[in-house]
Design a protein around this motif. Structure first.
Motif, PDB file in Angstrom:
ATOM      1  N   ALA A  44      54.315  95.316   6.414  1.00 58.70           N
ATOM      2  CA  ALA A  44      54.430  93.975   6.992  1.00 58.70           C
ATOM      3  C   ALA A  44      55.318  93.087   6.120  1.00 58.70           C
ATOM      4  N   ILE A  45      55.174  93.193   4.814  1.00 59.33           N
ATOM      5  CA  ILE A  45      56.020  92.416   3.901  1.00 59.33           C
ATOM      6  C   ILE A  45      57.485  92.778   4.089  1.00 59.33           C
ATOM      7  N   ILE A  46      57.777  94.074   4.170  1.00 62.44           N
ATOM      8  CA  ILE A  46      59.162  94.528   4.357  1.00 62.44           C
ATOM      9  C   ILE A  46      59.718  93.987   5.665  1.00 62.44           C
ATOM     10  N   VAL A  49      60.353  90.115   5.470  1.00 56.18           N
ATOM     11  CA  VAL A  49      61.521  89.786   4.643  1.00 56.18           C
ATOM     12  C   VAL A  49      62.811  90.156   5.363  1.00 56.18           C
ATOM     13  N   GLN A  50      62.786  91.279   6.076  1.00 55.24           N
ATOM     14  CA  GLN A  50      63.996  91.731   6.770  1.00 55.24           C
ATOM     15  C   GLN A  50      64.340  90.859   7.976  1.00 55.24           C
ATOM     16  N   TYR A  62      63.643  91.628  -3.843  1.00 60.81           N
ATOM     17  CA  TYR A  62      62.940  92.468  -4.804  1.00 60.81           C
ATOM     18  C   TYR A  62      61.488  92.697  -4.393  1.00 60.81           C
ATOM     19  N   ILE A  63      60.874  91.698  -3.776  1.00 64.40           N
ATOM     20  CA  ILE A  63      59.503  91.864  -3.298  1.00 64.40           C
ATOM     21  C   ILE A  63      59.447  92.948  -2.219  1.00 64.40           C
ATOM     22  N   SER A  64      60.444  92.982  -1.328  1.00 64.89           N
ATOM     23  CA  SER A  64      60.466  93.998  -0.272  1.00 64.89           C
ATOM     24  C   SER A  64      60.692  95.393  -0.866  1.00 64.89           C
ATOM     25  N   LEU A 281      46.979  98.338  -2.917  1.00 61.64           N
ATOM     26  CA  LEU A 281      46.396  97.688  -1.753  1.00 61.64           C
ATOM     27  C   LEU A 281      46.361  96.172  -1.937  1.00 61.64           C
ATOM     28  N   VAL A 282      46.026  95.733  -3.147  1.00 56.93           N
ATOM     29  CA  VAL A 282      45.840  94.307  -3.429  1.00 56.93           C
ATOM     30  C   VAL A 282      47.171  93.552  -3.473  1.00 56.93           C
ATOM     31  N   ASN A 283      48.220  94.213  -3.953  1.00 58.53           N
ATOM     32  CA  ASN A 283      49.498  93.533  -4.188  1.00 58.53           C
ATOM     33  C   ASN A 283      50.067  92.788  -2.976  1.00 58.53           C
ATOM     34  N   PRO A 284      50.111  93.396  -1.765  1.00 58.98           N
ATOM     35  CA  PRO A 284      50.676  92.648  -0.632  1.00 58.98           C
ATOM     36  C   PRO A 284      49.903  91.383  -0.297  1.00 58.98           C
TER      37      PRO A 284
END
Length: 309
Positions: A44-46, A49-50, A62-64, A281-284
């Motif tokens: 979902a993050i990727i 961002v895209q 960089y986060i993606s 798991l926690v990072n996103p």
């Protein structure tokens, strides 16, 4: 293939959590759910961002990449663990074992150095905001994003080869749920001194060097932010680094516990499970719930869905 020719067996047995037969029944759905949420959250993050133009900045770029790295990092060990939890045959081929060891550790080193690149980006944005857009152009961002992958996959090659060349007398049982340096070297018939030196030296370069880089950048960031007279300016500067600082602390905290503490504890595998599955798991969620820009995008998407209904 010559580096494997000295062996007279075809596979290892991953003991995983076989000593806790009843606990495995509980572990499988928990780990499966953790894996699914981790893949979905980072994906979902990727996607956000895209697709969101307002997030087309070096920081979110960089986060993606970090989110993509987390997906393949957790996929290098967890699917095999899930199979072992429900399968009577817990074998992994010799080549498969060292392939997993190489990929897992290379991705781990890549993550260490990618975190260093991410804090360098925040340091540059805070310390030199006027020249930041011209310095962090697309070409430079791309080069910086490739560097951790090159370092990670090159530096792990030597210890992987020398560990594969060790004599394994048997029983070929690895007291872990994936192939890693310490569990494999512990079942070798003998370990030459040079193997210990190389493995320890690479571990230092893998973990300690990027940690020192990150620590140095954050000290300079704090000093720079404290010089800002405006309270709002300080708050904004710190808010851009808070998510990264939490993620870096979780990553290095769990990695240090797993790889620096004395080996042999019955809890080693559970600590490794935290490092390989729970932390990704926690990072996103840290990047979404603590990030004002990402939360704004989510609210806008939810608002659009609400209007359509």
């Amino acid at each position: 293939m010559e580096i494997f020719n000295h062996t007279s067996f075809n596979d290892f047995t991953l003991l995983s959590f076989t000593s806790l037969q009843h606990f495995q029944i509980v572990m499988f759905p928990f780990i499966l759910l953790t894996y699914i949420i981790c893949i979905m959250g980072n994906s979902a993050i990727i996607a956000i961002v895209q697709t969101e133009r307002s997030l087309h900045t070096p920081m979110y770029f960089y986060i993606s990449i970090f989110a993509f790295l987390e997906i393949i990092f957790v996929s290098s060990t967890v699917p095999n663990l899930l199979v072992n939890l429900v399968s009577a045959r817990q074998k992994i081929s010799f080549i498969g074992c060292f392939t997993q060891l190489y990929v897992f550790n290379s991705l781990g080193v890549t993550e260490c150095y990618l975190l260093a690149v991410m804090v360098f980006d925040r340091h540059l944005a805070i310390h030199n905001p006027l020249h930041y857009p011209s310095i962090m152009n697309n070409e430079f961002c791309m080069k910086l994003s490739v560097l951790p992958w090159v370092v990670g996959f090159l530096i792990v090659l030597a210890p992987t080869i020398i560990t594969a060349r060790l004599p394994y007398c048997g029983p070929h049982e690895i007291n872990h749920f994936f192939c890693d340096f310490a569990p494999l070297q512990s079942i070798a018939c003998s370990i030459p001194f040079y193997v210990i030196v190389i493995t320890s030296s690479v571990a230092f370069i893998d973990v300690v060097v990027p940690f020192i880089i990150i620590l140095g950048f954050y000290v300079h960031i704090i000093v720079t932010v404290l010089k800002i007279k405006s309270g709002d300016g300080k708050k904004k500067a710190f808010s851009t680094c808070s998510s990264h600082l939490i993620v870096a602390s979780l990553f290095y905290g769990t990695a240090t516990i797993v790889y620096v503490k004395p080996k042999g504890s019955q809890y080693d595998k559970f600590l490794a499970l935290m490092y390989t599955a729970v932390t990704p798991l926690v990072n996103p969620f840290i990047y979404t719930f603590r990030n004002r820009d990402v939360k704004g995008v989510f609210r806008r998407y939810l608002g659009c869905l609400g209007k359509k209904k």
